[in-house]
Design a protein around this motif. Structure first.
Motif, mmCIF file in Angstrom:
data_model
loop_
_atom_site.group_PDB
_atom_site.id
_atom_site.type_symbol
_atom_site.label_atom_id
_atom_site.label_comp_id
_atom_site.label_asym_id
_atom_site.label_seq_id
_atom_site.Cartn_x
_atom_site.Cartn_y
_atom_site.Cartn_z
ATOM 1 N N ILE A 1 2.630 -24.475 33.828
ATOM 2 C CA ILE A 1 1.618 -24.153 34.841
ATOM 3 C C ILE A 1 0.682 -25.333 35.045
ATOM 4 C CG2 ILE A 1 -0.372 -22.688 35.360
ATOM 5 C CD1 ILE A 1 1.043 -20.402 33.981
ATOM 6 N N ALA A 2 0.302 -25.987 33.944
ATOM 7 C CA ALA A 2 -0.593 -27.147 34.041
ATOM 8 C C ALA A 2 0.052 -28.254 34.861
ATOM 9 C CB ALA A 2 -0.946 -27.645 32.648
ATOM 10 N N SER A 3 1.335 -28.521 34.597
ATOM 11 C CA SER A 3 2.041 -29.587 35.310
ATOM 12 C C SER A 3 2.138 -29.278 36.803
ATOM 13 C CB SER A 3 3.443 -29.754 34.722
ATOM 14 O OG SER A 3 4.186 -30.709 35.447
ATOM 15 N N ILE A 4 2.481 -28.041 37.140
ATOM 16 C CA ILE A 4 2.586 -27.637 38.543
ATOM 17 C C ILE A 4 1.233 -27.751 39.237
ATOM 18 C CG2 ILE A 4 3.028 -25.685 40.081
ATOM 19 C CD1 ILE A 4 5.115 -24.730 38.052
ATOM 20 N N VAL B 1 -7.563 -25.196 42.099
ATOM 21 C CA VAL B 1 -6.484 -24.942 41.150
ATOM 22 C C VAL B 1 -5.927 -23.528 41.256
ATOM 23 C CG1 VAL B 1 -7.247 -26.669 39.470
ATOM 24 C CG2 VAL B 1 -8.152 -24.326 39.334
ATOM 25 N N ILE B 2 -6.680 -22.611 41.867
ATOM 26 C CA ILE B 2 -6.214 -21.227 41.910
ATOM 27 C C ILE B 2 -6.456 -20.532 43.249
ATOM 28 C CG2 ILE B 2 -8.343 -20.132 41.070
ATOM 29 C CD1 ILE B 2 -6.524 -18.389 39.260
ATOM 30 N N GLN C 1 1.045 -16.779 46.326
ATOM 31 C CA GLN C 1 1.927 -17.432 45.360
ATOM 32 C C GLN C 1 1.542 -17.117 43.918
ATOM 33 O OE1 GLN C 1 2.394 -21.619 46.058
ATOM 34 N NE2 GLN C 1 3.034 -21.358 48.182
ATOM 35 N N ILE C 2 0.285 -16.752 43.695
ATOM 36 C CA ILE C 2 -0.155 -16.435 42.334
ATOM 37 C C ILE C 2 0.626 -15.250 41.776
ATOM 38 C CG2 ILE C 2 -1.989 -14.835 43.030
ATOM 39 C CD1 ILE C 2 -2.183 -17.426 40.186
ATOM 40 N N MET C 3 1.079 -14.346 42.659
ATOM 41 C CA MET C 3 1.826 -13.180 42.205
ATOM 42 C C MET C 3 3.162 -13.586 41.596
ATOM 43 S SD MET C 3 -0.469 -11.061 42.901
ATOM 44 C CE MET C 3 0.432 -9.704 42.171
ATOM 45 N N TYR C 4 3.755 -14.664 42.079
ATOM 46 C CA TYR C 4 5.007 -15.163 41.513
ATOM 47 C C TYR C 4 4.790 -15.612 40.066
ATOM 48 C CZ TYR C 4 8.908 -18.298 40.542
ATOM 49 O OH TYR C 4 9.972 -18.927 39.952
ATOM 50 N N PRO D 1 -4.820 -14.208 30.878
ATOM 51 C CA PRO D 1 -5.841 -15.175 30.453
ATOM 52 C C PRO D 1 -5.283 -16.578 30.229
ATOM 53 C CG PRO D 1 -6.113 -13.113 29.270
ATOM 54 C CD PRO D 1 -4.807 -13.024 30.002
ATOM 55 N N VAL D 2 -3.998 -16.669 29.859
ATOM 56 C CA VAL D 2 -3.380 -17.985 29.683
ATOM 57 C C VAL D 2 -3.290 -18.699 31.026
ATOM 58 C CG1 VAL D 2 -1.254 -19.196 29.050
ATOM 59 C CG2 VAL D 2 -2.075 -17.309 27.633
ATOM 60 N N ILE D 3 -2.959 -17.947 32.077
ATOM 61 C CA ILE D 3 -2.878 -18.531 33.414
ATOM 62 C C ILE D 3 -4.231 -19.069 33.855
ATOM 63 C CG2 ILE D 3 -2.422 -18.059 35.857
ATOM 64 C CD1 ILE D 3 -0.451 -15.900 34.954
#
Length: 238
Positions: free
Chosen positions: A5-8, A71-72, A80-83, A92-94
């Motif tokens: 997720i960080a890389s994307i 970032v969000i 796209q966040i739902m994907y 919480p990790v996201i």
């Protein structure tokens, strides 16, 4: 933290047009610093004014706003966040990963240029450059937490963030003494005042108030973002 997720998120942030602002704002600060140094006006008073008014007053909150919402926010707006949330990753990790990316961007494009700017103008005299860098760091961490929380709360996060950063902090909090207590910028100046020996740096909020508030805003902002993503997940599955 989730490295994928960080890389994307990093790739998305650095490929958008907003990256031009990420580079433009610190470049302008460095240009002004060099100009003051070459003109012989880079004394502690002028350096403090530039780093306070432009560094902490404009550069830092605007960068944090771009990063914290970027970032969000767009992923929530276009769905796209739902994907991402369909993957077996804790919510919480996201949010924490997104927040960490925002903080890294603020450090690279905000904190480091502020430190370099201070060094250009005054070297390491009176710990001014170091003080402003640390003040910018803690303020930037809190800004990112606030703005990422606003981004998951409202589609108008950028507008709300601009109102807070430009209207509240640079207009209302500058002239209304009571409002200064609720200014992240003032909290950053308070931390700077703790570290530097430069008498030109004067904090309007005591460190005993500023430091706890920085911690509260940071923890609350990140926690709220994680909680809100759980709500979005439920809404999406329904």
């Amino acid at each position: 933290m989730n490295t994928v997720i960080a890389s994307i998120t990093f790739r998305a942030m650095l490929s958008r047009r907003r990256v031009l602002l990420l580079f433009a704002l610190p470049a302008l600060l460095l240009f002004l610093s060099i100009g003051l140094r070459l003109s012989g006006h880079s004394d502690l008073d002028n350096a403090t004014m530039l780093l306070t008014q432009f560094g902490l007053g404009a550069l830092l909150p605007l960068l944090a706003l771009l990063a914290g919402t970027g970032v969000i926010g767009p992923e929530i707006d276009d769905g796209q966040i739902m994907y991402i949330m369909t993957k077996p990753i804790a919510r919480p990790v996201i949010s924490t990963t997104k927040y960490a990316v925002a903080v890294v961007l603020v450090v690279v494009f905000g904190v480091v240029p502020i430190f370099i700017s201070g060094v250009i103008m005054t070297g390491l005299t009176a710990g001014l450059a170091t003080g402003f860098a640390i003040g910018a760091l803690v303020a930037g961490i809190a800004y990112c937490a606030l703005f990422i929380a606003i981004a998951v709360l409202s589609r108008f996060a950028v507008t709300i963030g601009l109102i807070y950063a430009l209207v509240w902090e640079n207009l209302i909090a500058r002239y209304a003494s009571g409002a200064k207590t609720l200014s992240i910028r003032q909290w950053g100046i308070s931390v700077t005042d703790m570290i530097t020996n430069a008498t030109a740096v004067k904090a309007d909020v005591h460190s005993s108030t500023a430091v706890p508030l920085l911690i509260v805003v940071t923890v609350a902002g990140v926690a709220y973002a994680g909680w809100k993503l759980r709500t979005l997940s439920i809404a999406g599955t329904e």
